[in-house]
Write a protein that holds these residues in place. Structure first.
Motif, mmCIF file in Angstrom:
data_model
loop_
_atom_site.group_PDB
_atom_site.id
_atom_site.type_symbol
_atom_site.label_atom_id
_atom_site.label_comp_id
_atom_site.label_asym_id
_atom_site.label_seq_id
_atom_site.Cartn_x
_atom_site.Cartn_y
_atom_site.Cartn_z
ATOM 1 N N ILE A 29 -6.160 0.570 12.964
ATOM 2 C CA ILE A 29 -6.593 0.999 11.630
ATOM 3 C C ILE A 29 -7.563 0.004 11.029
ATOM 4 N N ASN A 30 -7.245 -1.271 11.121
ATOM 5 C CA ASN A 30 -8.143 -2.280 10.562
ATOM 6 C C ASN A 30 -9.506 -2.247 11.230
ATOM 7 N N SER A 31 -9.519 -2.056 12.540
ATOM 8 C CA SER A 31 -10.788 -1.996 13.260
ATOM 9 C C SER A 31 -11.612 -0.808 12.795
ATOM 10 N N ALA A 32 -10.995 0.366 12.683
ATOM 11 C CA ALA A 32 -11.718 1.563 12.249
ATOM 12 C C ALA A 32 -12.200 1.432 10.809
ATOM 13 N N LEU A 33 -11.377 0.860 9.960
ATOM 14 C CA LEU A 33 -11.757 0.711 8.555
ATOM 15 C C LEU A 33 -12.875 -0.306 8.371
ATOM 16 N N ARG A 34 -12.847 -1.386 9.140
ATOM 17 C CA ARG A 34 -13.926 -2.374 9.024
ATOM 18 C C ARG A 34 -15.258 -1.756 9.429
ATOM 19 N N GLU A 35 -15.225 -0.893 10.439
ATOM 20 C CA GLU A 35 -16.451 -0.285 10.932
ATOM 21 C C GLU A 35 -17.036 0.706 9.945
ATOM 22 N N ARG A 36 -16.182 1.509 9.328
ATOM 23 C CA ARG A 36 -16.653 2.601 8.493
ATOM 24 C C ARG A 36 -16.606 2.296 7.005
ATOM 25 N N GLY A 37 -15.772 1.321 6.618
ATOM 26 C CA GLY A 37 -15.500 1.124 5.208
ATOM 27 C C GLY A 37 -14.472 2.139 4.751
ATOM 28 N N GLY A 38 -13.583 1.732 3.859
ATOM 29 C CA GLY A 38 -12.609 2.695 3.395
ATOM 30 C C GLY A 38 -11.391 2.080 2.767
ATOM 31 N N VAL A 39 -10.326 2.880 2.701
ATOM 32 C CA VAL A 39 -9.111 2.542 1.970
ATOM 33 C C VAL A 39 -7.903 2.788 2.859
ATOM 34 N N TRP A 40 -6.949 1.873 2.798
ATOM 35 C CA TRP A 40 -5.657 2.074 3.450
ATOM 36 C C TRP A 40 -4.615 2.111 2.351
ATOM 37 N N PHE A 41 -3.985 3.277 2.190
ATOM 38 C CA PHE A 41 -3.044 3.482 1.089
ATOM 39 C C PHE A 41 -1.638 3.726 1.626
ATOM 40 N N GLY A 42 -0.629 3.224 0.892
ATOM 41 C CA GLY A 42 0.758 3.490 1.243
ATOM 42 C C GLY A 42 1.715 2.704 0.377
ATOM 43 N N TRP A 43 2.954 2.682 0.819
ATOM 44 C CA TRP A 43 4.014 1.975 0.110
ATOM 45 C C TRP A 43 3.865 0.475 0.296
ATOM 46 N N SER A 44 4.113 -0.273 -0.778
ATOM 47 C CA SER A 44 4.000 -1.733 -0.740
ATOM 48 C C SER A 44 5.153 -2.387 -0.003
ATOM 49 N N SER A 60 -10.488 -6.815 1.424
ATOM 50 C CA SER A 60 -10.739 -7.814 2.460
ATOM 51 C C SER A 60 -11.491 -7.164 3.601
ATOM 52 N N ASN A 61 -12.583 -7.789 4.046
ATOM 53 C CA ASN A 61 -13.338 -7.335 5.224
ATOM 54 C C ASN A 61 -13.705 -5.855 5.170
ATOM 55 N N ASN A 62 -14.271 -5.454 4.032
ATOM 56 C CA ASN A 62 -14.784 -4.087 3.907
ATOM 57 C C ASN A 62 -13.683 -3.042 3.755
ATOM 58 N N ILE A 63 -12.453 -3.493 3.468
ATOM 59 C CA ILE A 63 -11.317 -2.584 3.362
ATOM 60 C C ILE A 63 -10.617 -2.798 2.027
ATOM 61 N N ASP A 64 -10.275 -1.700 1.346
ATOM 62 C CA ASP A 64 -9.405 -1.746 0.173
ATOM 63 C C ASP A 64 -7.994 -1.384 0.609
ATOM 64 N N TYR A 65 -7.088 -2.352 0.496
ATOM 65 C CA TYR A 65 -5.680 -2.099 0.774
ATOM 66 C C TYR A 65 -5.022 -1.723 -0.545
ATOM 67 N N CYS A 66 -4.536 -0.516 -0.630
ATOM 68 C CA CYS A 66 -4.077 0.045 -1.891
ATOM 69 C C CYS A 66 -2.606 0.420 -1.754
ATOM 70 N N VAL A 67 -1.718 -0.212 -2.525
ATOM 71 C CA VAL A 67 -0.282 0.005 -2.350
ATOM 72 C C VAL A 67 0.395 0.317 -3.673
ATOM 73 N N THR A 68 1.480 1.042 -3.559
ATOM 74 C CA THR A 68 2.294 1.384 -4.722
ATOM 75 C C THR A 68 3.754 1.138 -4.399
ATOM 76 N N ASP A 69 4.544 0.807 -5.424
ATOM 77 C CA ASP A 69 5.979 0.602 -5.234
ATOM 78 C C ASP A 69 6.704 1.942 -5.221
ATOM 79 N N LEU A 70 7.919 1.932 -4.707
ATOM 80 C CA LEU A 70 8.827 3.065 -4.824
ATOM 81 C C LEU A 70 9.919 2.745 -5.831
ATOM 82 N N SER A 71 10.462 3.773 -6.457
ATOM 83 C CA SER A 71 11.621 3.583 -7.323
ATOM 84 C C SER A 71 12.875 3.553 -6.456
#
Length: 494
Positions: A29-44, A60-71
């Motif tokens: 995933i990191n390799s593909a995201l660095r190449e294309r640019g983008g976002v990785w979203f999921g649970w923190s 970091s490195n052309n990637i937005d790591y985007c996380v959210t907590d769960l209740s």
């Protein structure tokens, strides 16, 4: 090149002072995201009484790591409940262990809808979306309901079961039938693909080209078999390097010249560890000449210890280990070394390399990357032998080189152990060379490139249908290289 949006249950967020993700899905995933640019979203991975409506973003490195907590309710119902006490056992053919409740199903759907709401806030019309695994099967449905017409792909890392099993899933039309909202659904093996094809036909899908392209009233969905690989070159290099370390030297000295059989598995009922120990006991009972000449090392980090089934299994394995060692052990020899701790991938690479036999016998597994890591770690001049369950996804690729066994048949596994330990060098080299060729050619980067190429092109037929069976027909289009795109990600005010 379109921006890539990856959604998975957990996200490998880079942290200062910590090593990067060691392997597997995170590498691809990191390799593909660095190449294309983008976002990785999921649970923190964190639980909060009041999760923020605005996810936390690390760039970091052309990637937005985007996380959210769960209740706490989300954790119990979505994760511990429906995902891991209903979907996990059922998809691994353990219908008897599935514990369904309406509350858990409601929580599972609620979290998927909340994920869709978060993703909707930053999803652009030309983004390509790649969603992973059983936790998030309905996610595309909720994105479509919000009007998104993006190309959305889904990859299932665990098995897709037979038609009879999947229909045993309560409310399967709400959960697994939501897979019809994707453009491409990837699975591990041809067997999984055929099972899913039969399910799509049950749902009214019409196969329109004879190559697993199904037409539904609102879209066409392609099914493809994309067996996951490993970072083969990196892992092999790591095994060569660590084989000269003091750690491996000490383990080797402790063996006192005995042969080593190794198993490495998370503590889970799908891995077949009790059955494997029964087989090793049968081997010792039938082969007295191997007493004090072989040691079986089973490394099993604990998993989900709060779940009763896992606690019961841990007790069963501990009891079996003690019984075998008591019946067959000597003052200078312990037949089974059973260890409940984790080792680094580097340490495991060294242990794989020195092991004469890799014992990989799950009762059911989507792929089982331990099998591929064991092959990659071997010394080609003097390789060990892989004993592999016929019910592991890896058997579709490595079956010509491994000794395939039915893990439920203890006598057959015991016979395979004897054959592996006594196999001539020429045969070991031949078998390993064939498996290594497959593991090298279908590595983790090729896997990701093939899936994304098929998704972006809208044509999963580019991947050869017989990849999972014969090394000679492996192939597929690699994703082209390209620059990144704008990294900025914004959310409306909560």
């Amino acid at each position: 090149m379109s921006r890539l949006i990856v959604v998975s249950n957990r996200v490998a967020v880079p942290q200062a002072g910590r090593a990067k993700a060691a392997g597997g899905l995170a590498v691809a995933i990191n390799s593909a995201l660095r190449e294309r640019g983008g976002v990785w979203f999921g649970w923190s991975g964190h639980v909060s009484e009041t999760p923020s409506l605005t996810p936390e973003v690390t760039t970091s490195n052309n990637i937005d790591y985007c996380v959210t907590d769960l209740s706490p309710d989300d954790l119990q119902e979505y994760y511990h409940g429906f995902a891991n006490r209903v979907l996990w056992p059922l998809m691994h053919y353990r219908v008897d262990l599935a514990e369904f409740s309406r509350a858990d199903l409601s929580g599972y759907m609620r979290v998927n809808e909340e994920f869709a709401e978060h993703v909707s806030r930053f999803l652009k019309p030309d983004d390509v979306v790649w969603i992973h695994d059983y936790h998030l099967m309905p996610l595309a449905k909720f994105l479509r309901e919000r009007g998104h017409r993006n190309k959305i792909g889904f990859f299932l890392h665990i098995p897709f079961p037979s038609l009879e099993i999947i229909q045993a899933l309560p409310h399967h039309l709400e959960v697994s039938a939501a897979l019809t909202q994707y453009d491409l659904v990837g699975v591990q093996t041809e067997n999984d693909r055929e099972n899913l094809a039969r399910y799509f036909a049950l749902l009214g899908g019409r196969e329109i080209d004879g190559d697993h392209l199904f037409e539904f009233p609102d879209r066409q969905v392609r099914i493809g078999a994309f067996p996951v690989g490993i970072e083969t070159e990196v892992f092999a290099r790591c095994a060569r390097r660590i084989s000269r370390s003091s750690f491996v030297k000490e383990v080797r000295e402790s063996m006192s010249g005995r042969s080593l059989v190794i198993g490495v598995d998370r503590l889970d009922y799908s891995k077949g560890i009790p059955e494997r120990m029964d087989a090793f006991e049968r081997f010792l009972a039938a082969n007295e000449d191997w007493h004090n000449r072989v040691t079986y090392l089973q490394i099993t980090p604990k998993s989900r210890s709060e779940v009763q089934e896992y606690a019961d299994m841990e007790h069963q394995i501990n009891a079996k280990t003690g019984q075998v060692n008591g019946d067959y052990g000597e003052a200078i020899w312990t037949p089974i070394r059973y260890i409940n701790r984790s080792y680094s991938r580097t340490a495991l690479a060294g242990l794989y390399r020195m092991a004469d036999v890799g014992l990989v016998t799950p009762l059911r597994d989507g792929m089982n990357l331990v099998a591929k890591e064991y092959v990659a770690a071997q010394d080609p001049a003097d390789p060990g032998v892989l004993i592999l369950s016929q019910f592991a996804g890896a058997a579709f690729e490595l079956g010509d080189g491994a000794l395939l066994v039915n893990p439920h048949e203890a006598e057959a596994v015991a016979a395979a152990l004897k054959r592996a330990l006594e196999m001539p060098l020429d045969e070991r080299r031949r078998r390993h060379a064939g498996m290594m060729k497959i593991v090298e050619e279908n590595d983790i980067h090729r896997w990701a490139a093939r899936f994304l190429s098929a998704l972006s092109a809208g044509d999963a037929s580019r991947q050869p249908a017989s990849l999972a069976k014969k090394a000679g027909s492996r192939g597929g289009s690699d994703a082209s290289s390209g620059g990144g795109v704008s990294r900025h990600i914004s959310f409306p005010a909560a």
